[in-house]
Structures are given as structure tokens and as C-alpha cells.
Design a protein around this motif. Structure first.
Motif, PDB file in Angstrom:
ATOM      1  N   MET A 174     -23.612 -12.255  51.339  1.00  0.00           N
ATOM      2  CA  MET A 174     -22.399 -12.319  50.756  1.00  0.00           C
ATOM      3  C   MET A 174     -22.624 -10.267  49.050  1.00  0.00           C
ATOM      4  N   ARG A 175     -23.855  -9.489  49.819  1.00  0.00           N
ATOM      5  CA  ARG A 175     -24.376  -8.801  49.224  1.00  0.00           C
ATOM      6  C   ARG A 175     -24.096  -8.503  47.407  1.00  0.00           C
ATOM      7  N   ILE A 176     -24.515  -9.664  46.958  1.00  0.00           N
ATOM      8  CA  ILE A 176     -25.379  -9.651  45.397  1.00  0.00           C
ATOM      9  C   ILE A 176     -26.688  -9.853  45.612  1.00  0.00           C
ATOM     10  N   THR A 177     -26.308  -9.292  44.250  1.00  0.00           N
ATOM     11  CA  THR A 177     -28.010  -9.115  43.769  1.00  0.00           C
ATOM     12  C   THR A 177     -28.822 -10.694  43.056  1.00  0.00           C
ATOM     13  N   GLN A 178     -29.770  -9.978  43.325  1.00  0.00           N
ATOM     14  CA  GLN A 178     -30.475 -11.056  42.700  1.00  0.00           C
ATOM     15  C   GLN A 178     -30.020 -11.235  41.165  1.00  0.00           C
ATOM     16  N   ILE A 179     -29.985  -9.999  40.023  1.00  0.00           N
ATOM     17  CA  ILE A 179     -29.356 -10.579  38.790  1.00  0.00           C
ATOM     18  C   ILE A 179     -27.752 -10.892  39.176  1.00  0.00           C
ATOM     19  N   LYS A 184     -25.216 -15.956  37.650  1.00  0.00           N
ATOM     20  CA  LYS A 184     -23.621 -17.056  38.001  1.00  0.00           C
ATOM     21  C   LYS A 184     -24.876 -18.398  37.113  1.00  0.00           C
ATOM     22  N   LEU A 185     -25.645 -18.384  37.538  1.00  0.00           N
ATOM     23  CA  LEU A 185     -26.603 -19.455  37.157  1.00  0.00           C
ATOM     24  C   LEU A 185     -27.307 -19.788  35.597  1.00  0.00           C
ATOM     25  N   GLN A 190     -33.838 -29.853  39.050  1.00  0.00           N
ATOM     26  CA  GLN A 190     -32.665 -31.474  39.742  1.00  0.00           C
ATOM     27  C   GLN A 190     -30.660 -30.483  39.528  1.00  0.00           C
ATOM     28  N   GLN A 191     -31.126 -29.633  38.379  1.00  0.00           N
ATOM     29  CA  GLN A 191     -29.628 -29.258  37.733  1.00  0.00           C
ATOM     30  C   GLN A 191     -29.781 -28.174  38.436  1.00  0.00           C
ATOM     31  N   PHE A 192     -30.950 -26.988  38.655  1.00  0.00           N
ATOM     32  CA  PHE A 192     -31.467 -25.941  39.592  1.00  0.00           C
ATOM     33  C   PHE A 192     -30.641 -26.137  40.880  1.00  0.00           C
ATOM     34  N   VAL A 193     -31.241 -26.892  41.765  1.00  0.00           N
ATOM     35  CA  VAL A 193     -31.143 -27.614  42.855  1.00  0.00           C
ATOM     36  C   VAL A 193     -29.439 -27.283  43.317  1.00  0.00           C
ATOM     37  N   ASN A 194     -28.913 -27.667  41.838  1.00  0.00           N
ATOM     38  CA  ASN A 194     -27.232 -28.488  41.856  1.00  0.00           C
ATOM     39  C   ASN A 194     -26.739 -26.912  42.159  1.00  0.00           C
ATOM     40  N   GLY A 232     -24.121 -25.536  44.554  1.00  0.00           N
ATOM     41  CA  GLY A 232     -22.808 -25.513  44.431  1.00  0.00           C
ATOM     42  C   GLY A 232     -22.643 -24.456  44.414  1.00  0.00           C
ATOM     43  N   VAL A 233     -22.634 -22.988  43.273  1.00  0.00           N
ATOM     44  CA  VAL A 233     -22.551 -21.444  43.959  1.00  0.00           C
ATOM     45  C   VAL A 233     -22.619 -21.243  45.452  1.00  0.00           C
ATOM     46  N   LEU A 234     -23.949 -21.059  46.209  1.00  0.00           N
ATOM     47  CA  LEU A 234     -23.793 -21.080  47.071  1.00  0.00           C
ATOM     48  C   LEU A 234     -22.166 -21.408  48.668  1.00  0.00           C
ATOM     49  N   GLY A 235     -22.324 -22.725  48.008  1.00  0.00           N
ATOM     50  CA  GLY A 235     -21.396 -23.898  48.363  1.00  0.00           C
ATOM     51  C   GLY A 235     -21.541 -24.683  49.794  1.00  0.00           C
ATOM     52  N   VAL A 236     -22.967 -25.143  49.542  1.00  0.00           N
ATOM     53  CA  VAL A 236     -23.621 -26.092  50.325  1.00  0.00           C
ATOM     54  C   VAL A 236     -24.621 -27.341  49.616  1.00  0.00           C
ATOM     55  N   GLU A 237     -24.300 -28.630  50.075  1.00  0.00           N
ATOM     56  CA  GLU A 237     -24.458 -29.702  50.164  1.00  0.00           C
ATOM     57  C   GLU A 237     -26.459 -29.816  50.243  1.00  0.00           C
ATOM     58  N   PRO A 238     -27.086 -30.019  49.012  1.00  0.00           N
ATOM     59  CA  PRO A 238     -28.656 -29.729  48.923  1.00  0.00           C
ATOM     60  C   PRO A 238     -28.787 -30.864  50.135  1.00  0.00           C
ATOM     61  N   ILE A 239     -28.422 -32.027  50.094  1.00  0.00           N
ATOM     62  CA  ILE A 239     -29.317 -33.144  50.744  1.00  0.00           C
ATOM     63  C   ILE A 239     -29.524 -32.678  52.258  1.00  0.00           C
ATOM     64  N   LEU A 240     -28.006 -31.619  52.733  1.00  0.00           N
ATOM     65  CA  LEU A 240     -28.399 -31.215  53.892  1.00  0.00           C
ATOM     66  C   LEU A 240     -29.166 -30.312  54.054  1.00  0.00           C
ATOM     67  N   ILE A 241     -29.551 -29.712  53.427  1.00  0.00           N
ATOM     68  CA  ILE A 241     -30.604 -28.733  53.160  1.00  0.00           C
ATOM     69  C   ILE A 241     -32.203 -28.943  52.914  1.00  0.00           C
TER      70      ILE A 241
END
Length: 119
Positions: A22-27, A32-33, A52-56, A60-69
């Protein structure tokens, strides 16, 4: 919920992959978080515990389900799947409920919706 070092490594690897694609920086990601760049970095490097809040929010931003990874979530799900959990949902309808029925795991709510012009 306690996350493992393996979870942290997977979150880090997932971030690195997403960052490259996505060519996004850490900043930008930290913003976003709702974190500073240093807070985001500390979480991924292991200086700060993963919450937990960070993981969610991160997933969410990355579009992945936490339980899958995350292995710890999959393991926890496997050990608690035999347990029964009670869940309560509240719904607000834009009208008056006229009938409620259920069968097994299916709930049917009938209600009358009134258009704004009909009132």
C-alpha cells in the motif's frame, strides 16, 4: 487476552507486507490507529504489550480477521469452542414492532414502517 511473541511477529510481518503493497508509512498507519509513530513502533517491536483494541483496529485497517492470522486466537477458539456462550443483541427498528417469532436460531421481526410524509 495475552498475546504471544509469535502473535507479535505475525502482526509485524503482516504490517511489513501491507506497508510494501500500500506504500504507506509507519507515521500514516499510526495516525489511522490514533497512536504516535513511537507507540506504534513500540507495540510491533515488543516494548509495549499488545492490547485487544490495538489488534482489532490494526486488523480492521488492514482488512484481515485477527482470528485468521493470530495463532493464540485460533488456539483459544479451539479450546473454548465446546463451551456455550450467551450473547445479547439489541436492535432498533424505524417503526412499531407488530410480531416477533423464532425457530431454532432464526428470529423474525415484523414491524410497520411509516414514511415521514404519512405522519
Amino acid at each position: 487476552m495475552l498475546y504471544t511473541e509469535k502473535d507479535r511477529q505475525i502482526l509485524h510481518d503482516t504490517w511489513m507486507s501491507y506497508k510494501a503493497k500500500m506504500r504507506i508509512t509507519q507515521i500514516e498507519m499510526a495516525k489511522k490507529l490514533g497512536l504516535t509513530q513511537l507507540e506504534f513502533s513500540d507495540i510491533l517491536r515488543g516494548s509495549t504489550p499488545i492490547e485487544q483494541q490495538f489488534v482489532n483496529e490494526f486488523c480492521g485497517v488492514l482488512g484481515v480477521e485477527p482470528i485468521l492470522i493470530l495463532p493464540s486466537l485460533r488456539e483459544r477458539m479451539a479450546t473454548t469452542s465446546a463451551e456455550c456462550t450467551s450473547v445479547k443483541n439489541t436492535f432498533i427498528f424505524d417503526g412499531e414492532i407488530t410480531n416477533v417469532t423464532y425457530s431454532g436460531n432464526q428470529l423474525v421481526v415484523e414491524y410497520e414502517h411509516r414514511n415521514a410524509t404519512a405522519q
